[in-house]
Design a protein around this motif. Structure first.
Motif, short mmCIF file in Angstrom:
data_model
loop_
_atom_site.label_atom_id
_atom_site.label_comp_id
_atom_site.label_asym_id
_atom_site.label_seq_id
_atom_site.Cartn_x
_atom_site.Cartn_y
_atom_site.Cartn_z
N ARG A 183 -35.23 -107.97 -18.13
CA ARG A 183 -35.68 -107.63 -16.78
C ARG A 183 -35.84 -108.88 -15.92
NH1 ARG A 183 -36.07 -106.60 -12.53
NH2 ARG A 183 -37.49 -105.34 -11.29
N ARG A 184 -36.29 -109.97 -16.56
CA ARG A 184 -36.55 -111.18 -15.79
C ARG A 184 -35.33 -112.06 -15.65
NH1 ARG A 184 -42.20 -112.61 -15.53
NH2 ARG A 184 -43.32 -110.65 -15.84
N SER A 185 -34.26 -111.72 -16.36
CA SER A 185 -33.09 -112.60 -16.33
C SER A 185 -32.22 -112.27 -15.12
CB SER A 185 -32.28 -112.43 -17.61
OG SER A 185 -31.66 -111.15 -17.57
N GLU A 186 -31.24 -113.15 -14.91
CA GLU A 186 -30.31 -112.94 -13.81
C GLU A 186 -29.51 -111.66 -14.04
OE1 GLU A 186 -27.72 -116.30 -13.28
OE2 GLU A 186 -26.34 -115.03 -12.14
N VAL A 187 -29.09 -111.47 -15.31
CA VAL A 187 -28.31 -110.27 -15.63
C VAL A 187 -29.12 -109.01 -15.33
CG1 VAL A 187 -27.16 -109.02 -17.49
CG2 VAL A 187 -27.02 -111.49 -17.40
N GLY A 188 -30.42 -109.07 -15.67
CA GLY A 188 -31.29 -107.92 -15.42
C GLY A 188 -31.35 -107.58 -13.95
N ARG A 189 -31.51 -108.62 -13.11
CA ARG A 189 -31.55 -108.37 -11.68
C ARG A 189 -30.21 -107.81 -11.20
NH1 ARG A 189 -32.54 -113.48 -9.42
NH2 ARG A 189 -33.30 -114.14 -11.44
N ALA A 190 -29.13 -108.31 -11.81
CA ALA A 190 -27.80 -107.82 -11.42
C ALA A 190 -27.67 -106.33 -11.74
CB ALA A 190 -26.72 -108.62 -12.15
N ILE A 191 -28.27 -105.89 -12.88
CA ILE A 191 -28.20 -104.47 -13.25
C ILE A 191 -28.84 -103.62 -12.16
CG2 ILE A 191 -29.12 -102.77 -14.87
CD1 ILE A 191 -28.72 -104.84 -17.10
N TYR A 192 -30.03 -104.07 -11.68
CA TYR A 192 -30.69 -103.33 -10.59
C TYR A 192 -29.83 -103.38 -9.33
CZ TYR A 192 -35.07 -102.49 -13.02
OH TYR A 192 -36.02 -102.02 -13.87
N ALA A 193 -29.23 -104.54 -9.08
CA ALA A 193 -28.44 -104.69 -7.85
C ALA A 193 -27.25 -103.73 -7.84
CB ALA A 193 -27.96 -106.13 -7.71
N ILE A 194 -26.58 -103.61 -9.00
CA ILE A 194 -25.43 -102.70 -9.08
C ILE A 194 -25.87 -101.27 -8.79
CG2 ILE A 194 -23.71 -101.70 -10.63
CD1 ILE A 194 -23.79 -104.26 -12.23
N GLY A 195 -27.02 -100.91 -9.36
CA GLY A 195 -27.50 -99.55 -9.17
C GLY A 195 -27.87 -99.26 -7.73
N SER A 196 -28.42 -100.27 -7.04
CA SER A 196 -28.82 -100.06 -5.64
C SER A 196 -27.60 -99.93 -4.76
CB SER A 196 -29.66 -101.23 -5.17
OG SER A 196 -30.83 -101.33 -5.93
N SER A 197 -26.69 -100.86 -4.88
CA SER A 197 -25.48 -100.81 -4.07
C SER A 197 -24.43 -101.72 -4.67
CB SER A 197 -25.78 -101.23 -2.63
OG SER A 197 -24.57 -101.45 -1.96
N GLU A 198 -23.43 -101.11 -5.29
CA GLU A 198 -22.44 -101.93 -5.97
C GLU A 198 -21.64 -102.80 -4.99
OE1 GLU A 198 -20.16 -99.94 -8.96
OE2 GLU A 198 -18.71 -101.57 -9.03
N PRO A 199 -21.20 -102.23 -3.85
CA PRO A 199 -20.45 -103.09 -2.92
C PRO A 199 -21.27 -104.29 -2.45
CG PRO A 199 -20.23 -100.79 -2.30
CD PRO A 199 -21.24 -100.85 -3.39
N ALA A 200 -22.57 -104.05 -2.15
CA ALA A 200 -23.42 -105.15 -1.69
C ALA A 200 -23.57 -106.20 -2.79
CB ALA A 200 -24.78 -104.61 -1.28
N ALA A 201 -23.74 -105.72 -4.05
CA ALA A 201 -23.87 -106.65 -5.16
C ALA A 201 -22.59 -107.47 -5.31
CB ALA A 201 -24.16 -105.88 -6.45
N TYR A 202 -21.46 -106.80 -5.17
CA TYR A 202 -20.17 -107.48 -5.30
C TYR A 202 -20.02 -108.55 -4.23
CZ TYR A 202 -15.15 -108.26 -5.29
OH TYR A 202 -13.92 -108.84 -5.32
N MET A 203 -20.37 -108.17 -2.98
CA MET A 203 -20.21 -109.11 -1.87
C MET A 203 -21.16 -110.29 -2.01
SD MET A 203 -17.79 -107.87 -0.24
CE MET A 203 -17.60 -108.44 1.44
N SER A 204 -22.27 -110.09 -2.72
CA SER A 204 -23.22 -111.19 -2.90
C SER A 204 -22.82 -112.08 -4.08
CB SER A 204 -24.62 -110.64 -3.14
OG SER A 204 -24.90 -109.60 -2.24
#
Lengths: 326, 320
Positions: A183-204
């Motif tokens: 949960r505290r790692s970068e990958v963990g935050r990325a998992i949440y980011a994908i779920g919130s908005s994959e295009p936004a995560a990709y663009m970031s």
């Protein structure tokens, strides 16, 4: 104060699940003839921990806005594998445990690879891989049976000197070793980011593939942990499609009750754990209040529908009708 | 207006062609094992078995076209079977109404699912799972944990196993009738076009003045009714209804729809594809049993083949 408000908003679902569980468990032990005794708590904990592990597995995939309909089958596969391998000397047992967990990782990785690189929908993929995992489980154990290292099994499913169920400590350990760091790692935050908005995560510039693959792999690992615990509790393995199916169903229900959004990006595995405990306590409550066991399946279904319907109270707050159609 | 071969191929989706191609390959592989594989008798028998799955897949396809899924298939099928056989036990009137009663019970289940998805906006995946559990609960209560001796009526048995015209199974006629109605519904009615519109973008459909919520609810009701109808026929086929008779139909139904080229996210797909998918799945199951592979191997191969076929032609576009 502002921080607290955000924290509260983010963890509302989890806190609600905890509160519901505490109330229900209080009623349960209050009405149980044996009261708040070690045995009652240990039995309840063992059943709860099994579902909690599978629910955690489901959470990871759901957070990426996917769904894993194979968690129950990975659970059953790990159970069958463990009933073959986790026996004998300390060295053999350790080897067996490692192989079982590795099998879970492979199952999860297979799901992840098909979803990410095969670009198939998670729901179809895991429905089909679930059939494959069940096939392997059936091949490993055509008839129920097998054995497990009883020293290890007893050590992990009974209670510590203070009356604390060991299985709860195991669960806590898994949360501390697997969930919190993730949960505290970068990958963990990325998992949440994908779920919130994959295009936004990709663009970031988020490494989407890596995060999603991690989610599926850890999901497989956690399901395998659950299967391993099941073997320690039952001392045997059984390739049962019914068990697998019911754990898959209940894992989704637990996730929803635990406040994890099925649309992805919100919720936590802690919530899912308490969601699992709530579900299990419902069954126990029916038992304590002398309900006919025949009513139990219906009751569980109605509770599930009721819980998800409560979530639609949010519709009352929608001002623009267009927001109905996400 | 003559339609050339090339324009025919241009009109038909690639997945549908691939599915029909796979059917031919499966028939050839099967004929290597047994020469009776290409006989009309065997093929008709396969089509009869396929009809049950065909009905379920039809309902599933309607729902998938909306971008939803119906996971309540297993126990709604059982509800159809058990309720129709239950009605058969209520005297002559019940016997006459057995089939409509079974289907109505399924439609009612579907109606509740549809209400939850359309009006309460609960994701269909979770709501239909819940309905599945409720249906299971109701059936467990009814049978009291035992299998009551519920026998199907003669009409059900006749519909499921009889062969009235040209030695063609009656069940196949049922599927043909339902299929023709579905093709008409999807292609020629406002309802059908609305289903596609919702699958593409529900917001846009709503803004175009379409009754999106009502259509979603009706589609789920149709899916429930068709699943129950399949349950009625299955009860007729095996002369009785039993618990978990619908369990082996969820994965094949979803697989048939998706292998037939219907987009699991909704909005795209043709009924011809679903027909191909249903036949494909039925043949695959038949070949695996002819080859005398045990249950474990069958499950393994079955899952692997579905994944493999989807990887060949069911992949999504790369851009999200």
């Amino acid at each position: 104060m502002g921080d607290f408000r955000y924290w509260l908003a983010e963890n509302k679902g989890t806190l609600l699940a905890v509160a519901v569980f505490v109330i229900m468990f209080g009623i349960y032990t209050g009405n149980h003839t044996a009261g708040f005794s070690g045995m009652v708590v240990t039995t309840a904990a063992n059943k709860g921990v099994l579902l909690a592990l599978v629910a955690m597995a489901q959470t990871l995939v759901v957070l990426t806005a996917g769904i894993d309909l194979s968690v129950g089958m990975v659970f059953v596969l790990a159970n069958c594998l463990a009933s073959q391998l986790v026996v004998g000397s300390a060295l053999e047992t350790t080897f067996g445990v490692v192989v079982v967990l590795l099998a879970g990782v492979i199952c999860g990785a297979l799901n992840g690879i098909i979803v990410i690189y095969g670009r198939l929908q998670p729901i179809v993929t895991t429905l089909a891989t679930g059939a494959m995992f069940y096939g392997i489980a059936l091949w490993l154990r055509p008839i129920p049976g097998g054995d497990v290292n009883s020293d290890l099994a007893d050590a992990l499913t009974e209670q510590l000197p203070g009356g604390i169920p060991t299985s709860l400590v195991v669960l806590l350990g898994i949360v501390l070793v697997v969930w919190i760091p993730l949960r505290r790692s970068e990958v963990g935050r990325a998992i949440y980011a994908i779920g919130s908005s994959e295009p936004a995560a990709y663009m970031s510039g988020v490494n989407i593939d890596r995060a999603r693959l991690t989610a599926y792999i850890v999901s497989g690992l956690l399901s395998a942990c659950g299967g391993l615990m099941l073997t320690f509790i039952t001392y045997s393995g059984e390739a049962s499609a019914t068990i697998g199916g019911s754990y898959t169903l209940n894992s989704i229900a637990a996730v929803v009750i635990g406040g994890v959004s099925l649309f992805g990006g919100a919720g936590s595995a802690i919530g899912a754990i308490f969601g699992a405990f709530v579900l299990r306590t419902i069954g126990d409550l029916l038992f304590v209040f002398d309900f006919d066991p025949l009513w139990q399946p219906l009751f569980q279904g109605v509770i599930l529908l009721g819980a998800v319907t409560l979530g639609s109270l949010r519709l009352l707050r929608i001002k623009n009708r267009l927001d109905l159609f996400g | 207006m003559t339609m050339t071969l090339s324009s025919f191929f241009a009109r038909v989706d690639k997945p549908v062609l691939a599915a029909f191609g796979c059917i031919i390959v499966l028939l050839l592989v099967g004929s290597l094992y047994s020469s009776s594989f290409l006989s009309p008798e065997y093929l008709l028998q396969q089509l009869q078995v396929a009809s049950f799955l065909g009905l379920i897949a039809t309902g599933m396809m309607l729902v998938v076209l909306l971008g939803q899924i119906d996971l309540s298939v297993p126990w709604v099928v059982t509800v159809g079977g058990m309720m129709s056989t239950a009605a058969a036990g209520w005297g002559p009137l019940g016997e006459a109404l057995a089939i409509p009663f079974g289907i109505t019970c399924g439609m009612f289940m579907g109606l509740i699912s549809g209400f939850g998805v359309a009006y309460l906006r609960v994701p269909s995946m979770i709501f239909t799972l819940g309905m599945n559990a409720v249906a299971q609960g109701l059936m467990v209560l009814r049978t009291g944990g035992f299998a009551p001796q519920d026998h199907s009526t003669d009409t059900m048995h006749f519909l499921a196993t009889g062969r009235s015209i040209l030695n063609i199974p009656n069940a196949l006629f049922v599927w043909i009738a339902v299929g023709a109605a579905t093709i008409f519904l999807l292609g020629r009615t406002t309802f059908g076009r609305t289903v596609y519109a919702i699958g593409n973008k529900e917001r846009a459909a709503y803004l175009s003045g379409l009754p999106t919520q009502r259509v979603i609810m009706l589609a789920f009701m149709a899916s429930g009714g068709l699943s129950a109808f399949a349950g009625v026929l299955l009860a007729g086929y095996s002369t009785k209804a039993y618990q978990s008779m619908g369990d082996p139909y969820l994965l094949p139904a979803v697989a048939a729809v998706v292998l037939g080229g219907t987009n699991i996210l909704g909005g795209r797909g043709s009924y011809i594809g679903t027909i191909a998918g249903v036949i494909l799945i039925t043949l695959l199951q038949s070949i695996l049993s002819v080859m005398q592979i045990d249950e474990a191997g069958r499950q393994l191969i079955y899952g692997a083949v579905i994944i493999g076929m989807l990887l060949i032609y069911g992949r999504q576009k790369k851009v999200s």
